[in-house]
Design a protein around this motif. Sequence first.
Motif, mmCIF file in Angstrom:
data_model
loop_
_atom_site.group_PDB
_atom_site.id
_atom_site.type_symbol
_atom_site.label_atom_id
_atom_site.label_comp_id
_atom_site.label_asym_id
_atom_site.label_seq_id
_atom_site.Cartn_x
_atom_site.Cartn_y
_atom_site.Cartn_z
ATOM 1 N N LYS A 191 -105.115 -4.474 42.351
ATOM 2 C CA LYS A 191 -103.994 -4.203 43.631
ATOM 3 C C LYS A 191 -104.857 -4.674 44.651
ATOM 4 O O LYS A 191 -104.378 -5.074 45.683
ATOM 5 N N SER A 192 -106.218 -4.223 44.726
ATOM 6 C CA SER A 192 -107.093 -4.670 45.954
ATOM 7 C C SER A 192 -107.182 -5.984 46.243
ATOM 8 O O SER A 192 -107.172 -6.905 45.220
ATOM 9 N N ARG A 193 -107.207 -6.431 47.579
ATOM 10 C CA ARG A 193 -107.103 -7.975 47.708
ATOM 11 C C ARG A 193 -108.750 -8.065 48.441
ATOM 12 O O ARG A 193 -108.826 -8.876 49.360
ATOM 13 N N THR A 194 -109.468 -7.065 48.438
ATOM 14 C CA THR A 194 -110.822 -7.008 49.141
ATOM 15 C C THR A 194 -111.963 -7.206 48.218
ATOM 16 O O THR A 194 -112.922 -6.924 48.587
ATOM 17 N N ASN A 227 -106.989 -14.811 42.770
ATOM 18 C CA ASN A 227 -106.621 -14.974 44.110
ATOM 19 C C ASN A 227 -107.405 -14.198 45.254
ATOM 20 O O ASN A 227 -106.698 -13.421 46.088
ATOM 21 N N GLN A 228 -108.793 -13.893 45.153
ATOM 22 C CA GLN A 228 -109.578 -13.145 45.799
ATOM 23 C C GLN A 228 -110.298 -13.935 46.821
ATOM 24 O O GLN A 228 -111.199 -14.539 46.472
ATOM 25 N N HIS A 229 -110.014 -14.197 48.086
ATOM 26 C CA HIS A 229 -110.673 -15.064 49.099
ATOM 27 C C HIS A 229 -111.847 -14.754 49.425
ATOM 28 O O HIS A 229 -112.935 -15.470 49.543
ATOM 29 N N SER A 285 -104.702 -11.976 39.283
ATOM 30 C CA SER A 285 -105.129 -11.434 40.781
ATOM 31 C C SER A 285 -106.640 -11.645 40.861
ATOM 32 O O SER A 285 -106.962 -11.511 41.978
ATOM 33 N N GLU A 304 -104.005 -6.244 36.117
ATOM 34 C CA GLU A 304 -103.893 -6.824 37.631
ATOM 35 C C GLU A 304 -104.538 -6.074 38.653
ATOM 36 O O GLU A 304 -104.351 -4.622 38.564
#
Length: 863
Positions: free
Chosen positions: A428-431, A452-454, A449, A426
Amino acid sequence: MGYVNLVFFMLFPFLCHLSFSSSLPHLCPKDQALALLQFKHMFTISHDASDHCFDITGQSIQSYPKTLSWNKSIDCCSWDGVYCDETTGKVIELNLTCSKLQGKFHSNSSVFQLSNLKRLDLSNNNFSGSYISPKFGEFSSLMHLDLSDSRFAGLIPTEISHLSKLQVLSIQSSLLRFGPHNFELLLKNLTRLRELNIDSVNISSTIPLNFSSYLTALWLPFTQLYGVLPERVFHLSNLESLDLSDNLQLTIKFPTTKWNSSASLMELYLYSVNVTGRIPESFGHLTSLSKLDLLSCNLSGSIPKPLWNLTNIELLDLGNNHLEGPISDLLRFGKLRSLSLRNNNFDVQLEFLSFKRIWTQLEELDFSSNFLTGPIPSNVSGMQNLQFLFLSSNHLNKTIPSWIFSLPSLYDLDLSNNHFSGNIQEFKSRTLHRVSLKQNQLQGPIPKSLLNQHDLYYLLLSHNKLSGLIDSTVCNLTSLQVLDLGSNNLEGTIPLCLGEMSILRVLDLSNNSLGGTINTTFSIGNVLGVMKFDGNKLEGKFPQLINCKYLEVLDLGNNELKDTFPKWLGALPELQILNLRSNKFYGPIKDSRTDNLFAQIRVIDLSSNGFSGDLPVRLFENFEAMKISSEKSGTREYVGDISYYYTISLIVTTKGLELELPRVLTTDLIIDLSRNRFEGHIPSIIGDLIGLRTLNLSHNRLEGHIPASLHQLSILESLDLSSNKISGEIPQQLTSLKSLEVLNLSHNHLVGCIPKGKQFDTFENSSYQGNDGLHGFPLSKDCGGDDGVAQMTNLVELDEEEGGDSSMISWQAVLMGYGCGLVIGLSIIYIMLSTQYPAWFSRMDVKLEHKILTRMRRHKKRH
């Protein structure tokens, strides 16, 4: 003392008035305010005119329409972008960069009335291909001129070289060019230049020896410079930044000793110029250097040790060269933000590199396309700012260490084409913007994960061993453009919501174990260009794709779909590849009366189905892209390359082999309708498709003759008409097919002589077997017939070699002999008939008479 006070008291009002009046700004002269208003009204405001605004350092600039604040009721010196002289009130600076101006910049523009201008910045607008007026040369006080990125076009006027006080000149446009010797004249006259930025302008010149010694910045990228760079450039004592990139004909020879600019030079950009050889040790003197870009300079050898002493380096790009040797000393660069050694010959074991905490500033690391081996070190720490990590196309193995998945600011990750195994952990980054882990041996499910990365644009996980279902949460990736999950072990059904992803361009789910029906309905306005569902277990009807107006590649091959051919499919205007092979499609492909169906089609593969009826003549007539020969095309273009990160592959049958094309050239024009139940004749209209490389109509029920029009397919490489019911002779015209490498006409009802010459002399027995009526090379049956004919042919050939007259006499003798034989034969026949000879003898004589007459006709026809 009293006297002094008295004088001061008397002068006080005057001093106050003087002080007050001097503090008041002078009003802008009316004529200059009027000139500015006239200039404003020459343009419209367009929000597209200044879309991408950056300053010279690459930083983003806010764009807004500055001229909207210009109002005649307000002093023009307070207008946005207008600056006046404090003493005279005259306009001395006009800064309209990124002001969204659109329109023609006329040579009689009122801006030329502002004769006191010292600084003029018109960059980042849209002046619609306007010429640069010679009147710019009349700004005798001008010290700063910026005309970059405003779509000026044509010749740069020589009058620019009249601006003798100019210190900064910036012109950037691929629509501009210098006339002969004008660039040399400009550098010769502008002796006070400190910054010269001419980017993407066609200079097509050498760099002259004489130019300003005050230069601190010299930027001439993409300008078609040629010749050898004068060494004097490296000895400019004030030079801080040098950019000569993308001048392929420019040769750079670095000084072998210390440069005069060593102490001041901070930026050196020389990618894609002609350097060749090793990096000289003199680079070690550039102690102030912070940015060094020597990408694609044909450099070889190892990185010199003195280079490791440049501890101020922040950006180092040595990619696309032939460098080798150790790289462990890179760890000395404690200020590094961006490091690229991609596409070289470094073959170190990555696990032995000790990634210390010294790289705390590192944002980009690119070691892709080398020969790095071993696992990635697992004890890495201190790289919390890392955003871009590229290690693709190496020989790295074992698991991907957990520190990579824990990077908090990771933006772009490419570990593709290695030997990594284990699960994907998974993130950690959301970017995340791009994740490419394709062509490895990764297992397990797709991590949640990732779904769920916009901001995720590209997700490429193909050619692994991933398993499980495709979760419908993948549709939450609202920014996704490329979804490549092909060649894994994924199961279940295709999520219906995929059709609602409005900016998805590539959808590749090929070669998995997906089942069920394709019930996805793609919404109006979708931009899907590639759909590959081939190599699954999909059933049911053909999917509804009528809204996919941008679809270029549709591959549904090797499934279990069962339906008739969809009439509407040809209406997709961009469709170039259609693969429906190895399914259960059935029924006729009816001729359509609509024009422009399949106008762009380049590959159509309907093989191994149950299609029946006549071949679709009207469909062939619409194949416009196939009617253009690409024989002399000098450029290599590919179908379906709508994304830099994704290329399509395609399985085709050509030249008797089933091949996988890793990329499909626009010149790979293929028609494969084999292994169906097509009947009737081969339409002669196929001869108009002169761009064809492969034509396969084998294993059908086709009848009639081979159309002679096929000889027009001058670049055809593979022709397979085997296993049909085709009759008649092989057209002699087909010998003109000089590119034909594979021919298969076996198992038909062909008769007559096999044509001789050119490519036909290279084909083997297998090309013709199963045609009992065929004769000639390479078959054992002689095309000439009996021994008598062969002897006669040899006699004729001998006579022809001896000359024209003797040939004529010989032929007369031969014909006389035939004539006498004919008279005698007819007499014998008369006697036989009158004396009632046996019937078998009569039949033998009739056959003999027929042979004699036939051979006489042939020889008369030939001569």
